[in-house]
Design an enzyme around this catalytic site. Sequence first.
Site, PDB file in Angstrom:
ATOM      1  N   SER A  69       4.013  -1.728   9.970  1.00 18.14           N
ATOM      2  CA  SER A  69       2.860  -2.057   9.128  1.00 18.14           C
ATOM      3  C   SER A  69       1.603  -1.835   9.943  1.00 18.14           C
ATOM      4  O   SER A  69       1.618  -1.962  11.168  1.00 18.14           O
ATOM      5  CB  SER A  69       2.922  -3.530   8.713  1.00 18.14           C
ATOM      6  OG  SER A  69       1.697  -3.905   8.123  1.00 18.14           O
ATOM      7  N   TYR A 129       4.038 -12.300  10.777  1.00 19.04           N
ATOM      8  CA  TYR A 129       4.337 -10.963  10.242  1.00 19.04           C
ATOM      9  C   TYR A 129       3.823  -9.891  11.205  1.00 19.04           C
ATOM     10  O   TYR A 129       4.542  -8.945  11.553  1.00 19.04           O
ATOM     11  CB  TYR A 129       3.665 -10.830   8.875  1.00 19.04           C
ATOM     12  CG  TYR A 129       3.865  -9.515   8.176  1.00 19.04           C
ATOM     13  CD1 TYR A 129       5.074  -9.218   7.553  1.00 19.04           C
ATOM     14  CD2 TYR A 129       2.844  -8.567   8.117  1.00 19.04           C
ATOM     15  CE1 TYR A 129       5.258  -8.010   6.894  1.00 19.04           C
ATOM     16  CE2 TYR A 129       3.018  -7.353   7.468  1.00 19.04           C
ATOM     17  CZ  TYR A 129       4.217  -7.076   6.854  1.00 19.04           C
ATOM     18  OH  TYR A 129       4.405  -5.884   6.216  1.00 19.04           O
TER      19      TYR A 129
HETATM   20  P1  NDP Z   1       9.184  -5.974  -1.430  1.00 15.94           P
HETATM   21  O1  NDP Z   1       9.091  -7.463  -1.320  1.00 15.94           O
HETATM   22  O2  NDP Z   1       8.809  -5.307  -2.698  1.00 15.94           O
HETATM   23  O3  NDP Z   1      10.647  -5.526  -1.002  1.00 15.94           O
HETATM   24  C1  NDP Z   1      11.284  -6.067   0.117  1.00 15.94           C
HETATM   25  C2  NDP Z   1      12.729  -5.615   0.106  1.00 15.94           C
HETATM   26  O4  NDP Z   1      13.386  -6.178   1.248  1.00 15.94           O
HETATM   27  C3  NDP Z   1      13.466  -6.095  -1.124  1.00 15.94           C
HETATM   28  O5  NDP Z   1      14.260  -5.031  -1.609  1.00 15.94           O
HETATM   29  C4  NDP Z   1      14.353  -7.227  -0.611  1.00 15.94           C
HETATM   30  O6  NDP Z   1      15.555  -7.267  -1.346  1.00 15.94           O
HETATM   31  C5  NDP Z   1      14.597  -6.773   0.841  1.00 15.94           C
HETATM   32  N1  NDP Z   1      14.935  -7.898   1.721  1.00 15.94           N
HETATM   33  C6  NDP Z   1      14.129  -8.921   2.093  1.00 15.94           C
HETATM   34  N2  NDP Z   1      14.814  -9.777   2.884  1.00 15.94           N
HETATM   35  C7  NDP Z   1      16.068  -9.268   3.015  1.00 15.94           C
HETATM   36  C8  NDP Z   1      17.241  -9.693   3.684  1.00 15.94           C
HETATM   37  N3  NDP Z   1      17.283 -10.838   4.402  1.00 15.94           N
HETATM   38  N4  NDP Z   1      18.350  -8.927   3.616  1.00 15.94           N
HETATM   39  C9  NDP Z   1      18.330  -7.780   2.905  1.00 15.94           C
HETATM   40  N5  NDP Z   1      17.261  -7.328   2.234  1.00 15.94           N
HETATM   41  C10 NDP Z   1      16.141  -8.067   2.286  1.00 15.94           C
HETATM   42  O7  NDP Z   1       8.303  -5.410  -0.223  1.00 15.94           O
HETATM   43  P2  NDP Z   1       7.687  -3.968   0.079  1.00 15.94           P
HETATM   44  O8  NDP Z   1       8.438  -2.924  -0.636  1.00 15.94           O
HETATM   45  O9  NDP Z   1       6.230  -4.052  -0.074  1.00 15.94           O
HETATM   46  O10 NDP Z   1       7.975  -3.905   1.647  1.00 15.94           O
HETATM   47  C11 NDP Z   1       8.972  -3.076   2.225  1.00 15.94           C
HETATM   48  C12 NDP Z   1       8.655  -2.931   3.710  1.00 15.94           C
HETATM   49  O11 NDP Z   1       7.371  -2.338   3.875  1.00 15.94           O
HETATM   50  C13 NDP Z   1       8.602  -4.274   4.450  1.00 15.94           C
HETATM   51  O12 NDP Z   1       9.185  -4.129   5.729  1.00 15.94           O
HETATM   52  C14 NDP Z   1       7.105  -4.548   4.555  1.00 15.94           C
HETATM   53  O13 NDP Z   1       6.807  -5.353   5.660  1.00 15.94           O
HETATM   54  C15 NDP Z   1       6.572  -3.131   4.731  1.00 15.94           C
HETATM   55  N6  NDP Z   1       5.151  -2.983   4.386  1.00 15.94           N
HETATM   56  C16 NDP Z   1       4.681  -3.135   3.104  1.00 15.94           C
HETATM   57  C17 NDP Z   1       3.335  -2.924   2.825  1.00 15.94           C
HETATM   58  C18 NDP Z   1       2.778  -2.997   1.424  1.00 15.94           C
HETATM   59  O14 NDP Z   1       1.570  -2.794   1.242  1.00 15.94           O
HETATM   60  N7  NDP Z   1       3.570  -3.231   0.417  1.00 15.94           N
HETATM   61  C19 NDP Z   1       2.373  -2.605   3.871  1.00 15.94           C
HETATM   62  C20 NDP Z   1       2.952  -2.464   5.176  1.00 15.94           C
HETATM   63  C21 NDP Z   1       4.298  -2.644   5.403  1.00 15.94           C
HETATM   64  P3  NDP Z   1      16.284  -8.667  -1.740  1.00 15.94           P
HETATM   65  O15 NDP Z   1      15.203  -9.660  -1.991  1.00 15.94           O
HETATM   66  O16 NDP Z   1      17.111  -8.333  -2.932  1.00 15.94           O
HETATM   67  O17 NDP Z   1      17.133  -9.008  -0.561  1.00 15.94           O
END
Ligand code: NDP
Length: 253
Positions: A143, A156
């Site tokens: 990020s 984070y």
């Molecule tokens: P979302 O919350 O939309 O998606 C997060 C995903 O991670 C979900 O599919 C969730 O699935 C999965 N997840 C979370 N915890 C677990 C776990 N313990 N085991 C398995 N799966 C897990 O977030 P984003 O799509 O926005 O984020 C995706 C990545 O991008 C992250 O690493 C985030 O830090 C990074 N990011 C996002 C930004 C943004 O602007 N959106 C900016 C910078 C970085 P489920 O809940 O079903 O387990």
Amino acid sequence: MSLQVFSLEGQRAIVTGGGAGIGLGISKALIEAGAKVVITGRREGVLQEAVTELGENASYRVNDITDRASIPVLVEAIETEEGPIDILVNNAGIHHKAWAQDTTDDDFERIIQTNLISVFALTRECAKYMLKRKKGSVIMIGSMAGLFGIDRVIAYSASKTALTGLVNSLTTEYAKDNVRVNAIAPGWITSNMFLNAVNKDQERKLQITNRIAMDHFGTTEDIGNAAVFLSSEGAKYITGVILPVDGGATVNF
Ligand code: NDP
């Protein structure tokens, strides 16, 4: 140069958290480039829906990446039942918004566990196979909060900054066996995680937009395209890189 170098035909990828948001965008892009993709996550319904959307080259495994004992089992099951894993995208992550003074040790531990320790555990497990085959690409989803200071994201930000250490160190260990390790540092991307946070705070939304040199938010497709590039033969000499995909936000002070 033929565009064939960006094809992922014949490759298999795991995308953690591939059922939603950025992970779903990455999975779509990898499949469009020719890969087969295994998505993981904790919610089976979300994964089922995503596989229906992604089509026949997608499959899913229900997995909580913080469950350490499950990781070797997951990787072995994919390797034996589906085939070799060529690409690992460590996308799953959680966010925690609080001032440093309001962040508890438990909050901090939960974030580090999901965003850092689990990422290392899964990478180490996949690399066992990749190193033997002398072929693999690992992509961390970091990020820009790991690249410069943003308030109210202390845990984070620490977890995402630490991914740079993983990339640097793993690159030096894995490169001679042709396993590349890179990270994408997304800017503000219109996933649910992001929209849930900013739609509640219009002032913050405007502040953020002003920060982006290109003046608009990114899409999950933008991150997917970068993942395709880094996974492909077109990037075969690229390892140890943190690639910001942020519309110029990182440099726009
Ligand atoms: P979302 O919350 O939309 O998606 C997060 C995903 O991670 C979900 O599919 C969730 O699935 C999965 N997840 C979370 N915890 C677990 C776990 N313990 N085991 C398995 N799966 C897990 O977030 P984003 O799509 O926005 O984020 C995706 C990545 O991008 C992250 O690493 C985030 O830090 C990074 N990011 C996002 C930004 C943004 O602007 N959106 C900016 C910078 C970085 P489920 O809940 O079903 O387990």
